[in-house]
Scaffold this active site. Structure first.
Site, PDB file in Angstrom:
ATOM      1  N   ASP A  74      -9.360  48.480 -18.725  1.00  0.00           N
ATOM      2  CA  ASP A  74      -9.159  49.795 -19.343  1.00  0.00           C
ATOM      3  C   ASP A  74     -10.141  50.863 -18.857  1.00  0.00           C
ATOM      4  OD1 ASP A  74     -11.077  48.163 -20.725  1.00  0.00           O
ATOM      5  OD2 ASP A  74     -11.073  49.568 -22.404  1.00  0.00           O
TER       6      ASP A  74
ATOM      7  N   GLU B 220     -11.210  46.825 -23.500  1.00  0.00           N
ATOM      8  CA  GLU B 220     -12.596  46.350 -23.680  1.00  0.00           C
ATOM      9  C   GLU B 220     -13.428  47.399 -24.390  1.00  0.00           C
ATOM     10  OE1 GLU B 220     -16.655  45.799 -23.464  1.00  0.00           O
ATOM     11  OE2 GLU B 220     -15.724  47.421 -22.371  1.00  0.00           O
TER      12      GLU B 220
HETATM   13 ZN   LIG Z   1     -17.884  50.828 -20.913  1.00  0.00          ZN
HETATM   14 ZN   LIG Z   2     -17.553  48.204 -19.124  1.00  0.00          ZN
END
Ligand SMILES: [Zn+2]
Ligand SMILES: [Zn+2]
Length: 383
Positions: free
Chosen positions: A75, A132
């Site tokens: 991401d 994440e």
């Molecule tokens: Zn980051």
């Molecule tokens: Zn990262």
């Protein structure tokens, strides 16, 4: 054998393509598609749509029942890129400012090395996780059966580190990255005229006292030998200059490396907020949530990562100081032993989450070789 020059050229092309097309957490549809295509081309078995947009590629060689998971994140962030690079983001307001484009490309590179050359006995699960940055993607994949559908004996992950020289690797046994808890405290009383405080149960003075009092949690309730941080980052009131507020909201963030310390911070916060509210005749409401859990490396796995790093790095630090940033990989380590490590993104690199940041393509081969080395070491091939 793998032609290293063409592997580097391909990883660079994948990385820059992902950089041009960044996608926010759980929206990584194009990225996941690209990852799945590259994995299929190398003959991996591919499963998509795990925990939303997660992808797992599986490679099996030999007869061992052992399985290792290698994980990358896909991401991007809601940051507007300030850079004139040819591969700059084509999506306004979104950019790969944490190098997850690089992590994805280097895990694909490792997969190709391992698919072409083998050198391992067992099963490799190449895990590409969404979201994440939110601290939600790993849990989403776990909830979708990640470790029951793709059981792993150990899991490993890598993150680039700005300021660390290219070719350097760092890790440590035990706590490496912090938990991130966020909190919101709402104080409610009765607002009124700024000239008539006695006729109100205003919350400004109690809220200011609360901000100061919260600092005593770390200073007086946590063992000084432990690491913990508590920051109040927002203070919101009714916002009228000549009126005393009847409501104030204080928000912030607390970091620690152990669950019992996080629990202690929460308990003290509730005690202080309610005590202060009682003292001032107002009400307090505390909401406290755990966004990221602490990242704790298994000692044997951290040693395995360091040993694999020695074969492919210029320098390996086995005792990196813990850092207060957080990492969603920690959720996987709550279920399976494993280790996380850092690889240098170069001393000239802009910091992570900066609009000037860019993953250093020269680190791709280091990351790919390190991932491949870990896999071969933990799934040893015995002829
Ligand atoms: Zn980051
Ligand atoms: Zn990262």
């Amino acid at each position: 054998m793998t032609d290293i020059d063409s592997l580097v050229a391909d990883m660079t092309e994948w990385r820059r393509d992902l950089h041009r097309h960044p996608e926010f957490g759980f929206e990584e549809h194009r990225t996941a598609g690209r990852v799945a295509d590259v994995l299929r081309e190398m003959g991996a078995e591919v499963s998509v749509g795990i925990g939303g947009t997660g992808v797992v590629g599986t490679l099996t060689r030999g007869r061992s029942n052992r399985a290792i998971g290698l994980r990358a994140d896909m991401d991007a962030l809601r940051i507007t890129e300030v850079a004139g690079r040819g591969w700059r983001s084509e999506t306004p307001g979104t950019m790969h400012a944490c190098g997850h484009d690089g992590h994805t490309a280097m895990l694909l590179g490792a997969a190709r090395l391992l698919a072409n050359e083998g050198g391992f006995d067992g099963t490799l699960h190449l895990i590409f996780q969404p979201a994440e940055e939110w601290g939600r993607g790993a849990q989403a994949m776990l909830d979708d059966g990640l470790l029951t559908r793709f059981p792993c004996d150990e899991v490993y992950g890598l993150h680039n580190m700005p300021g660390m020289p290219l070719g350097h690797t760092a890790t440590r046994a035990g706590p490496l990255m912090a938990a991130e808890d966020i909190f919101e405290i709402t104080l409610t009383g009765q607002g009124g005229h700024a000239a008539r405080p006695h006729a109100t149960r205003e919350v400004m003075v109690p809220a200011c006292a609360l901000v100061m009092e919260l600092q005593t949690i770390i200073a007086r309730k946590i063992d000084p030998a432990e690491i913990a941080v508590l920051s109040v980052t927002e203070f919101e009131t009714d916002g009228t200059r000549n009126a005393l507020p009847g409501r104030a909201v204080i928000r912030g963030d607390a970091r620690s490396y152990r669950r019992d310390i996080s629990d202690r911070i929460e308990a003290e916060m509730i005690r202080i907020a309610h005590g202060l509210a009682r003292q001032h005749g107002i009400e307090a409401q505390v909401s406290y949530s755990r966004e990221f859990v602490p990242l704790v490396n298994d000692p044997a796995a951290a040693e395995a990562l360091a040993k694999a790093a020695e074969a492919v790095s210029d320098h390996v630090d086995r005792d990196a100081p813990p850092i207060a940033a957080s990492e969603d990989f920690a959720r996987l380590l709550e279920h399976v032993p494993g280790a996380f490590g850092f690889i240098g993104n170069g001393e000239a690199s802009a910091p992570l989450h900066s609009p000037e940041y860019d993953f250093n393509d020269a680190a791709l081969i280091h990351g790919a070789r390190l991932f491949a080395g870990i896999a071969r070491q933990r799934l040893p091939y015995t002829a």
